[in-house]
Design a protein around this motif. Structure first.
Motif, PDB file in Angstrom:
ATOM      1  N   SER A  67       0.821  -1.210   0.000  1.00  0.00           N
ATOM      2  CA  SER A  67       0.000   0.000   0.000  1.00  0.00           C
ATOM      3  C   SER A  67       0.859   1.265   0.000  1.00  0.00           C
ATOM      4  CB  SER A  67      -0.930   0.019   1.223  1.00  0.00           C
ATOM      5  OG  SER A  67      -1.907  -0.976   1.116  1.00  0.00           O
ATOM      6  N   GLY A  68       2.003   1.230   0.692  1.00  0.00           N
ATOM      7  CA  GLY A  68       2.864   2.403   0.731  1.00  0.00           C
ATOM      8  C   GLY A  68       3.322   2.829  -0.650  1.00  0.00           C
ATOM      9  N   VAL A 238       9.608   6.042   0.774  1.00  0.00           N
ATOM     10  CA  VAL A 238       8.501   5.088   0.756  1.00  0.00           C
ATOM     11  C   VAL A 238       8.501   4.250   2.031  1.00  0.00           C
ATOM     12  CG1 VAL A 238       7.564   3.050  -0.406  1.00  0.00           C
ATOM     13  CG2 VAL A 238       8.378   4.985  -1.754  1.00  0.00           C
ATOM     14  N   TYR A 239       9.675   3.828   2.461  1.00  0.00           N
ATOM     15  CA  TYR A 239       9.774   2.985   3.650  1.00  0.00           C
ATOM     16  C   TYR A 239       9.261   3.718   4.890  1.00  0.00           C
ATOM     17  CZ  TYR A 239      11.783   0.384   7.535  1.00  0.00           C
ATOM     18  OH  TYR A 239      11.948  -0.302   8.710  1.00  0.00           O
ATOM     19  N   ARG A 240       9.580   4.999   5.003  1.00  0.00           N
ATOM     20  CA  ARG A 240       9.118   5.759   6.185  1.00  0.00           C
ATOM     21  C   ARG A 240       7.601   5.822   6.254  1.00  0.00           C
ATOM     22  NH1 ARG A 240      13.748   8.814   4.920  1.00  0.00           N
ATOM     23  NH2 ARG A 240      12.576  10.284   3.637  1.00  0.00           N
ATOM     24  N   VAL A 241       6.964   5.910   5.089  1.00  0.00           N
ATOM     25  CA  VAL A 241       5.498   5.936   5.057  1.00  0.00           C
ATOM     26  C   VAL A 241       4.925   4.526   5.186  1.00  0.00           C
ATOM     27  CG1 VAL A 241       3.493   6.489   3.618  1.00  0.00           C
ATOM     28  CG2 VAL A 241       5.424   8.061   3.705  1.00  0.00           C
ATOM     29  N   THR A 242       5.624   3.550   4.589  1.00  0.00           N
ATOM     30  CA  THR A 242       5.103   2.186   4.539  1.00  0.00           C
ATOM     31  C   THR A 242       5.246   1.444   5.855  1.00  0.00           C
ATOM     32  OG1 THR A 242       5.656   2.082   2.191  1.00  0.00           O
ATOM     33  CG2 THR A 242       5.254  -0.009   3.300  1.00  0.00           C
ATOM     34  N   LYS A 243       6.300   1.733   6.615  1.00  0.00           N
ATOM     35  CA  LYS A 243       6.557   0.989   7.852  1.00  0.00           C
ATOM     36  C   LYS A 243       5.350   0.941   8.785  1.00  0.00           C
ATOM     37  CE  LYS A 243       9.353   2.723  10.939  1.00  0.00           C
ATOM     38  NZ  LYS A 243      10.587   3.145  11.654  1.00  0.00           N
ATOM     39  N   ILE A 245       2.260   1.275   7.981  1.00  0.00           N
ATOM     40  CA  ILE A 245       1.200   0.512   7.318  1.00  0.00           C
ATOM     41  C   ILE A 245       1.454  -0.977   7.480  1.00  0.00           C
ATOM     42  CG2 ILE A 245      -0.008   0.057   5.157  1.00  0.00           C
ATOM     43  CD1 ILE A 245       0.739   2.771   4.165  1.00  0.00           C
ATOM     44  N   ARG A 380      -4.763   7.183   4.287  1.00  0.00           N
ATOM     45  CA  ARG A 380      -3.629   6.578   3.596  1.00  0.00           C
ATOM     46  C   ARG A 380      -3.258   7.366   2.349  1.00  0.00           C
ATOM     47  NH1 ARG A 380      -4.016   0.243   3.090  1.00  0.00           N
ATOM     48  NH2 ARG A 380      -4.041   0.558   5.353  1.00  0.00           N
ATOM     49  N   GLY A 383      -0.979  10.021   3.199  1.00  0.00           N
ATOM     50  CA  GLY A 383       0.263   9.638   3.876  1.00  0.00           C
ATOM     51  C   GLY A 383       0.187   9.691   5.388  1.00  0.00           C
ATOM     52  N   THR A 385      -0.103   7.697   7.792  1.00  0.00           N
ATOM     53  CA  THR A 385      -0.057   6.280   8.139  1.00  0.00           C
ATOM     54  C   THR A 385       0.229   6.032   9.617  1.00  0.00           C
ATOM     55  OG1 THR A 385       2.252   6.264   7.415  1.00  0.00           O
ATOM     56  CG2 THR A 385       0.592   5.569   5.823  1.00  0.00           C
TER      57      THR A 385
END
Length: 451
Positions: A67-68, A238-243, A245, A380, A383, A385
């Motif tokens: 999703s991120g 992306v990782y900072r936002v995805t983590k 999630i 989401r 961002g 998250t």
């Protein structure tokens, strides 16, 4: 409000109709399996339910990981930055394959012990292990398909995904009929027939999806012959936002698995009842999932264009439409609950309990709709998250799960009461989520070059 020449309505129609249908068709896999297995008995329903819960856990982990990048792709699509979109699509495909392969290995090596938390019934354990041993390879195919389809949806390609899902569903239906009960010259395989049918249909969907992406040269086509397009700066963002999630989807998926463990403390019949009510609920909620995905694409695109006021207006309109739909569908489900549950041909006592649970579900349907729209479609896409993670995990692990285990394991209350305690999770999410939605603090421009 004047709707003539309304860009919101035209874009919503273009996205939400195929997305909603695609989610409905996807949820129909589990619905059809359960309906067609129901005549075999309660143990078969329970086995399919436990296997389905493990797949759901994988789906939630994948949803977190994929999703991120999808959020970024939606905002990059607003800027028409196709180079970044292709890099993120590659990240999604490789992540989906790696996660599902690890899940498959762990599940294979730990069977049948991994099913012990759900039940201590030896016959049910054996049946579940046999079912999962067949269908588990399809988890990998499904994960890669999901990676491609999430990328396609992020750039507004939804009709093709819907058509491919329909073809896969039709094959699954025919194979279920042929393999479970032994038609068209096949030997009857019982519940394992449903597993084989599901596996074959998932493989077909993967083949169709990959063929479409590369034959049509879509923007998300990933070259497996070239070096992986690693971009440290982009992937770091992306990782900072995805983590968060990944954390919240994984732990929420684990939380829903814990609910099945709690209901399993009440016996195999309780798992069968919950499986029936769950597939009904998932089918009803599939529509709002497509609607929420539409919101994510449309709102994410507006944020990418820095139209924050328009993004808020879109969020408000999605919310109003969601509430109206939830009320109408909830009323219809409450009235039609006996007929809907009757499709599964379960025993009279179980049928009555399942009807009660479906009616409880219909009463909190507005909360379920709003939570999906706000968390998936609004927060989401902006961002937001970290807040979503705290909202979901707090309501699941601090409210819903403790109450369910108290009701099932300590108080030994009827299953309807325990399900009502489980429903407090959705209510609490709505109460806290409303204030975040109104605050506008959920809007974050993730792709601005100034950031």
């Amino acid at each position: 409000m004047p709707y003539k020449n309304d860009e919101f309505i035209s874009q919503l129609y273009r996205l939400s109709v195929p997305l909603t249908l695609q989610f409905l068709f996807t949820s129909s896999f589990s619905l059809l399996d359960t309906v067609m297995v129901a005549d075999l008995g309660e143990l078969q329903i329970a086995a399919a339910g436990i296997a389905g819960q493990l797949e759901f856990l994988l789906v939630m982990i994948l949803a977190g990981a994929l999703s991120g990048p999808a959020v970024f792709m939606a905002q990059y699509y607003g800027k028409r930055d196709y180079v970044s979109i292709k890099k993120l699509a590659a990240l999604n495909v490789f992540s989906g394959f790696a996660i599902s392969f690890i899940f498959y290995i762990v599940l294979t090596l730990s069977s049948p012990y991994v099913f012990w938390p759900f039940t201590q019934d030896d016959q049910l354990l054996e049946m579940t292990a046999s079912f999962v041993s067949i269908v588990s390879f399809g988890f990998i195919a499904s994960a890669v398909t999901t990676a491609f389809t999430m990328s396609l949806k992020s750039i507004g390609v939804v009709k093709a995904v819907m058509y491919m899902t329909v073809l896969s569903l039709l094959l699954n239906t025919v194979l279920n009929y042929a393999l479970i009960y032994g038609h068209f010259g096949f030997e009857p395989m019982g519940v394992n027939g449903a597993a084989v049918a599901t596996l074959i249909s998932k493989l077909l969907l993967l083949i169709l999806t990959v063929a479409y992406v590369y034959a049509m040269k879509r923007e998300v086509s990933v070259s497996f012959l070239k070096r992986f397009p690693y971009d440290r700066v982009l992937f770091g963002r992306v990782y900072r936002v995805t983590k968060p999630i990944i954390i919240h989807e994984s732990l929420w998926g684990l939380g829903t698995t814990m609910y099945i463990v709690a209901f399993g403390m009440m016996g195999a019949a309780s798992i069968a009842i919950i499986q029936v009510s769950k597939v009904i609920g998932n089918f009803v909620l599939a529509g709002v999932l497509g609607f929420a995905q539409s919101a994510s694409v449309m709102i994410g695109e507006q944020i990418g264009l820095r139209n924050k006021e328009q993004a808020q207006k879109y969020a408000e309109r999605f919310t109003r439409i969601g509430v109206a739909a939830a009320v109408l569908i909830g009323l219809a489900l409450f009235v039609a609950a006996p007929q809907v549950v009757g499709l599964f041909h379960i025993g009279e006592q179980l049928r009555g309990q399942a009807v009660n649970i479906v009616r409880i579900m219909s009463c909190v349907l507005t909360c379920s709709f709003l939570n999906n729209i706000w968390i998936v479609g609004v927060f989401r896409s902006g961002g937001d998250t970290h807040y979503s993670m705290k909202l979901v995990l707090g309501s699941t692990w601090l409210i819903g799960i403790p109450l369910a285990f108290i009701g099932a394991g300590i108080m030994k209350w009827p299953i309807e009461v325990v399900y009502g305690l489980f429903a407090t999770e959705e209510i609490s999410k709505t109460l806290f989520g409303y204030f975040r939605y109104r605050s506008r603090h959920w809007q974050h421009d993730l792709v601005s070059t100034e950031q």
